[in-house]
Design an enzyme around this catalytic site. Structure first.
Site, PDB file in Angstrom:
ATOM      1  N   CYS A 178      -6.191  -2.777   1.956  1.00 45.09           N
ATOM      2  CA  CYS A 178      -5.848  -2.757   3.334  1.00 45.09           C
ATOM      3  C   CYS A 178      -7.273  -2.515   4.127  1.00 45.09           C
ATOM      4  O   CYS A 178      -8.008  -3.797   4.049  1.00 45.09           O
ATOM      5  CB  CYS A 178      -5.097  -1.616   3.655  1.00 45.09           C
ATOM      6  SG  CYS A 178      -4.588  -1.609   5.298  1.00 45.09           S
ATOM      7  N   LYS A 182      -9.118   3.105  -3.084  1.00 45.09           N
ATOM      8  CA  LYS A 182      -9.699   2.509  -1.844  1.00 45.09           C
ATOM      9  C   LYS A 182     -10.979   3.079  -1.379  1.00 45.09           C
ATOM     10  O   LYS A 182     -11.290   4.546  -1.348  1.00 45.09           O
ATOM     11  CB  LYS A 182      -8.599   2.754  -0.639  1.00 45.09           C
ATOM     12  CG  LYS A 182      -8.877   2.069   0.447  1.00 45.09           C
ATOM     13  CD  LYS A 182      -7.714   2.221   1.421  1.00 45.09           C
ATOM     14  CE  LYS A 182      -7.739   1.876   3.004  1.00 45.09           C
ATOM     15  NZ  LYS A 182      -6.485   2.143   3.586  1.00 45.09           N
ATOM     16  N   GLU A 212       0.772  -1.382  -0.020  1.00 41.25           N
ATOM     17  CA  GLU A 212      -0.028   0.064   0.146  1.00 41.25           C
ATOM     18  C   GLU A 212       0.929   1.393   0.146  1.00 41.25           C
ATOM     19  O   GLU A 212       1.902   1.437   0.993  1.00 41.25           O
ATOM     20  CB  GLU A 212      -0.978   0.045   1.300  1.00 41.25           C
ATOM     21  CG  GLU A 212      -1.848   1.018   1.371  1.00 41.25           C
ATOM     22  CD  GLU A 212      -2.707   1.023   2.522  1.00 41.25           C
ATOM     23  OE1 GLU A 212      -3.916   1.894   2.499  1.00 41.25           O
ATOM     24  OE2 GLU A 212      -2.609   0.172   3.463  1.00 41.25           O
TER      25      GLU A 212
END
Length: 277
Positions: A152, A115, A42
Site C-alpha cells: 500500500c 510494511k 492488504e
C-alpha cells in the site's frame, strides 16, 4: 474483496472467519483456472480498521507463520499455486506489523515482508497499529518467478521499489487498502512508473466497498497488472468482488532491460550523500 461482516456484527474472530470464507471460493477458482501466483489484498482477513483507534483490533493480529498462513498453505499445495497472504502480524506483545507472507506452490512458507512505510494521516492512523517493518526488502524465489512485496503506502516511495529490482525481483505485488480521495490519481501513476523504471511486472491489488462504522470512503478497487514497459494490461472493476487473472510473459523483462540498461547505467555515487539525509 468487500467486507461481509464488520464491527458490531460479530466478534473479531467471527469477522475474520467470515472474510476468509468469502475469499475461499475465489481462491478455489484461481486454483481451478491454473493460476500460478495469487496475491490477496492488504490484511485480507479483517476490515481495514486503521480509520479508528480502537486497540480491540490488536486481538486480530496473529503469528506469521501461524494459523492463517498454515490454512492458506493447504490451498497452495492443493493447487500448486504460490500465495501471498497479507495479515496483521503479532511478533510479541506490543510488536505488531502489517505483513505479507509468501507461500510457495508446494505449501512451503518462504518468508515474509513487513510494511516499511507507515502513514499517519487523513484517516489512516496506522502508527497506532503497526511498527515499521524491519526485514528490509526481501525477494523470494518461488516455483514460478522471483517475487517481491511492497504494501500500500510503500508505493509512494521509489527507493524500496528500486531495491527490489536490484535484488532480482521479476514481479512485485502491492496489496493495498486505499480509498477515493487524496491518492486515487496516483494509483495508475506510481506503480506503472516503478515497473517501467525497474523493468519488472507489478500486481496491484485494492479492496472494494465501504466499511462501517469507520466510513472513511469507498475502496475503489481497480486492481491491475502492469508490465515492465509501464503498460497496464489487465484491470478489475471499481466495485465488484472479483478475481483478476492474466498471463505474464517473463521474457519481456530481459527484452526491456536489454534495451534500457536501468541497472548498468545507475550512478549511485552521485546521490550517495543524498541518501544519507
Amino acid at each position: 474483496m468487500s467486507l461481509p461482516m464488520t464491527e458490531g456484527e460479530g466478534s473479531i474472530a467471527e469477522i475474520k472467519e467470515a472474510m476468509v470464507q468469502k475469499h475461499i471460493p475465489f481462491i478455489e477458482e484461481a486454483g481451478k483456472q491454473g493460476v500460478q501466483i495469487l496475491c490477496l489484498q492488504e490484511i485480507f482477513n479483517t476490515p481495514y480498521f486503521c480509520p479508528g483507534q480502537d486497540n480491540a483490533w490488536y486481538a486480530s493480529a496473529e503469528a506469521v507463520p501461524g494459523p492463517t498462513t498454515e490454512r492458506m498453505a493447504e490451498y497452495a499445495k492443493k493447487y500448486n499455486m504460490v500465495i501471498i497472504v497479507p495479515v496483521y502480524e503479532k511478533e510479541a506483545a506490543g510488536f505488531l506489523y502489517n505483513t505479507a507472507a509468501v507461500i510457495d506452490a508446494d505449501g512451503t512458507y518462504l518468508g515474509k515482508y513487513r510494511k516499511n512505510h507507515i502513514p499517519h494521516t487523513s484517516g489512516f492512523w496506522e502508527k497506532y497499529f503497526f511498527k515499521p517493518g524491519n526485514l528490509g526488502y526481501p525477494v523470494f524465489q518461488t516455483k514460478y518467478a522471483k517475487i517481491g512485496v511492497y504494501i500500500c503506502y510503500d508505493r509512494h516511495f521509489p527507493d524500496g521499489a528500486r531495491v527490489l529490482g536490484l535484488s532480482g525481483a521479476e514481479i512485485v505485488y502491492n496489496p493495498s487498502a486505499t480509498v477515493a480521495g487524496l491518492s486515487q490519481y496516483l494509483w495508475k501513476l506510481e506503480q506503472p512508473a516503478h515497473a517501467a523504471a525497474n523493468g519488472y511486472f507489478m500486481g496491484c491489488i485494492n479492496r472494494v466497498g465501504e466499511e462501517k462504522p469507520w466510513n472513511l470512503g469507498k475502496f475503489y478497487g481497480s486492481s491491475y497488472f502492469v508490465d515492465p514497459r509501464g503498460q497496464i494490461f489487465a484491470q478489475a472493476s471499481e466495485d465488484k468482488d472479483e478475481l483478476l487473472v492474466a498471463e505474464f510473459d517473463l521474457d519481456m523483462i530481459e527484452e526491456v532491460r536489454a534495451t534500457w540498461q536501468f541497472f548498468r547505467d545507475r550512478r549511485p555515487e552521485t546521490y550517495e550523500k543524498l541518501v544519507e539525509l
